[in-house]
Design a protein around this motif. Structure first.
Motif, PDB file in Angstrom:
ATOM      1  N   VAL A  65      98.327  56.641  43.696  1.00 23.99           N
ATOM      2  CA  VAL A  65      98.352  57.985  43.106  1.00 23.99           C
ATOM      3  C   VAL A  65      97.530  58.944  43.954  1.00 23.99           C
ATOM      4  CG1 VAL A  65      97.530  59.356  41.146  1.00 23.99           C
ATOM      5  CG2 VAL A  65      98.819  57.264  40.742  1.00 23.99           C
ATOM      6  N   ARG A  66      96.334  58.515  44.347  1.00 17.18           N
ATOM      7  CA  ARG A  66      95.459  59.395  45.132  1.00 17.18           C
ATOM      8  C   ARG A  66      96.039  59.727  46.502  1.00 17.18           C
ATOM      9  NH1 ARG A  66      90.666  56.020  43.025  1.00 17.18           N
ATOM     10  NH2 ARG A  66      89.815  57.372  41.410  1.00 17.18           N
ATOM     11  N   GLU A  67      96.672  58.747  47.140  1.00 12.75           N
ATOM     12  CA  GLU A  67      97.145  58.929  48.507  1.00 12.75           C
ATOM     13  C   GLU A  67      98.545  59.542  48.595  1.00 12.75           C
ATOM     14  OE1 GLU A  67      95.378  58.119  51.297  1.00 12.75           O
ATOM     15  OE2 GLU A  67      93.666  57.347  50.187  1.00 12.75           O
ATOM     16  N   LEU A  68      99.419  59.207  47.638  1.00 14.71           N
ATOM     17  CA  LEU A  68     100.824  59.579  47.786  1.00 14.71           C
ATOM     18  C   LEU A  68     101.316  60.660  46.839  1.00 14.71           C
ATOM     19  CD1 LEU A  68     102.287  56.025  48.356  1.00 14.71           C
ATOM     20  CD2 LEU A  68     101.731  57.744  50.062  1.00 14.71           C
ATOM     21  N   TRP A  76      94.790  67.963  43.370  1.00 14.42           N
ATOM     22  CA  TRP A  76      93.716  66.984  43.518  1.00 14.42           C
ATOM     23  C   TRP A  76      93.154  66.541  42.176  1.00 14.42           C
ATOM     24  CZ3 TRP A  76      88.569  66.819  42.184  1.00 14.42           C
ATOM     25  CH2 TRP A  76      87.827  65.772  42.751  1.00 14.42           C
ATOM     26  N   ILE A  77      92.849  67.471  41.287  1.00 12.57           N
ATOM     27  CA  ILE A  77      92.219  67.108  40.005  1.00 12.57           C
ATOM     28  C   ILE A  77      93.154  66.265  39.150  1.00 12.57           C
ATOM     29  CG2 ILE A  77      92.867  69.230  38.770  1.00 12.57           C
ATOM     30  CD1 ILE A  77      89.499  67.444  38.434  1.00 12.57           C
ATOM     31  N   LYS A  78      94.436  66.563  39.155  1.00  9.88           N
ATOM     32  CA  LYS A  78      95.405  65.778  38.385  1.00  9.88           C
ATOM     33  C   LYS A  78      95.492  64.352  38.930  1.00  9.88           C
ATOM     34  CE  LYS A  78     100.124  65.786  36.649  1.00  9.88           C
ATOM     35  NZ  LYS A  78     101.409  66.487  36.639  1.00  9.88           N
ATOM     36  N   LYS A  79      95.476  64.208  40.257  1.00 11.03           N
ATOM     37  CA  LYS A  79      95.504  62.869  40.864  1.00 11.03           C
ATOM     38  C   LYS A  79      94.295  62.053  40.425  1.00 11.03           C
ATOM     39  CE  LYS A  79      96.170  64.220  45.228  1.00 11.03           C
ATOM     40  NZ  LYS A  79      96.488  64.166  46.665  1.00 11.03           N
ATOM     41  N   GLN A  80      93.125  62.702  40.389  1.00 14.50           N
ATOM     42  CA  GLN A  80      91.905  61.999  39.996  1.00 14.50           C
ATOM     43  C   GLN A  80      91.967  61.559  38.534  1.00 14.50           C
ATOM     44  OE1 GLN A  80      89.904  61.107  42.434  1.00 14.50           O
ATOM     45  NE2 GLN A  80      91.241  62.311  43.732  1.00 14.50           N
ATOM     46  N   VAL A  81      92.473  62.432  37.670  1.00 18.05           N
ATOM     47  CA  VAL A  81      92.585  62.103  36.241  1.00 18.05           C
ATOM     48  C   VAL A  81      93.544  60.926  36.050  1.00 18.05           C
ATOM     49  CG1 VAL A  81      93.429  62.943  34.016  1.00 18.05           C
ATOM     50  CG2 VAL A  81      91.954  64.390  35.409  1.00 18.05           C
ATOM     51  N   ILE A  82      94.689  60.947  36.731  1.00 13.26           N
ATOM     52  CA  ILE A  82      95.670  59.851  36.617  1.00 13.26           C
ATOM     53  C   ILE A  82      95.066  58.550  37.146  1.00 13.26           C
ATOM     54  CG2 ILE A  82      97.892  58.983  37.427  1.00 13.26           C
ATOM     55  CD1 ILE A  82      98.848  61.944  37.420  1.00 13.26           C
ATOM     56  N   ILE A 116      98.245  53.640  53.677  1.00 20.62           N
ATOM     57  CA  ILE A 116      96.985  53.878  52.988  1.00 20.62           C
ATOM     58  C   ILE A 116      95.940  52.893  53.500  1.00 20.62           C
ATOM     59  CG2 ILE A 116      97.984  54.902  50.902  1.00 20.62           C
ATOM     60  CD1 ILE A 116      97.896  52.214  49.570  1.00 20.62           C
ATOM     61  N   ARG A 117      94.659  53.219  53.230  1.00 26.25           N
ATOM     62  CA  ARG A 117      93.548  52.379  53.699  1.00 26.25           C
ATOM     63  C   ARG A 117      93.691  50.915  53.316  1.00 26.25           C
ATOM     64  NH1 ARG A 117      90.694  56.595  52.134  1.00 26.25           N
ATOM     65  NH2 ARG A 117      90.241  55.650  50.128  1.00 26.25           N
ATOM     66  N   GLU A 118      94.142  50.662  52.080  1.00 26.98           N
ATOM     67  CA  GLU A 118      94.240  49.294  51.604  1.00 26.98           C
ATOM     68  C   GLU A 118      95.223  48.464  52.411  1.00 26.98           C
ATOM     69  OE1 GLU A 118      94.271  51.990  49.743  1.00 26.98           O
ATOM     70  OE2 GLU A 118      92.337  51.774  48.758  1.00 26.98           O
ATOM     71  N   ARG A 119      96.137  49.118  53.118  1.00 25.32           N
ATOM     72  CA  ARG A 119      97.100  48.432  53.977  1.00 25.32           C
ATOM     73  C   ARG A 119      96.635  48.369  55.426  1.00 25.32           C
ATOM     74  NH1 ARG A 119     102.330  48.427  51.659  1.00 25.32           N
ATOM     75  NH2 ARG A 119     102.013  47.824  49.507  1.00 25.32           N
ATOM     76  N   GLY A 120      95.406  48.818  55.677  1.00 26.81           N
ATOM     77  CA  GLY A 120      94.874  48.761  57.042  1.00 26.81           C
ATOM     78  C   GLY A 120      95.270  49.947  57.889  1.00 26.81           C
TER      79      GLY A 120
END
Length: 196
Positions: A110-113, A118-124, A190-194
């Motif tokens: 959600v945060r990356e894609l 920005w605020i809605k992404k953080q809430v989700i 995303i970071r989690e995928r390296g």
């Protein structure tokens, strides 16, 4: 044994939920894939959906609950964090086993894609984290497909790491006309995928 896979996946016979999960589990159990947007079909795995596609989110929630109460599965396989609320309610009613299979870090996704502000992404993202934490005690097993997810979820309880590799026979007939090796990355950057 009956296993209900509950999902919001958009493709009825997709590679992960239908082929990798449904068809693999169909070798040992009766599989029912529940998704309100699917067309009902027979077989193993079979699909069940709502014929009226103009239903509200609340009606879809009730449909999941009523269908699961009627089907009385031994195991509910959950693929989306939002569906943990439904699985948790059914566990309270009939004592079914809950297997959570997030396949991705939904918060990071959600945060990356997301194209939301920005605020809605953080809430989700925090809502997803809250749901996962709230229902963690009701989840009997979390299945993850990579080391990063395993490290993330193992702190909360029983977690199983199953690598998600494609069948090699899919590539046996592939021939490239390029003389050099080619690298293809299929997935989220995303970071989690390296990917930094």
């Amino acid at each position: 044994m009956k296993i209900c896979i509950i999902t919001f996946n958009n493709i009825q016979k997709d590679d992960r939920v239908y082929y990798k999960l449904g068809r693999s589990l169909a070798k040992i159990a009766d599989i029912l894939i529940l998704n309100p947007t699917f067309i009902t079909s027979q077989g193993n795995p079979r699909h069940m959906g709502i014929s009226n596609q103009n239903t509200t989110k609340y009606e879809k929630y009730l449909w999941f609950l009523e269908t699961l109460k009627t089907e009385r599965p031994d195991i509910i396989h959950v693929t989306h964090p939002w569906l943990l609320t439904i699985a948790g309610k059914i566990k309270q009613l009939i004592g079914t086993i809950i297997v959570y299979d997030p396949a991705e870090d939904w918060k990071a996704m959600v945060r990356e894609l997301s194209r939301s502000p920005w605020i809605k992404k953080q809430v989700i993202a925090y809502s997803i984290q809250g749901i996962e934490l709230l229902y963690r005690k009701q989840i009997d097993l979390i299945i993850v497909s990579d080391n990063w997810l395993y490290e993330n979820y193992k702190k909360g309880g029983e977690t199983l790491l199953l690598y998600n590799y494609p069948n090699l026979d899919l590539f046996s007939s592939f021939k490239s006309n390029r003389s050099s090796n080619t690298i293809v990355y299929h997935g989220q950057m995303i970071r989690e995928r390296g990917i930094f």
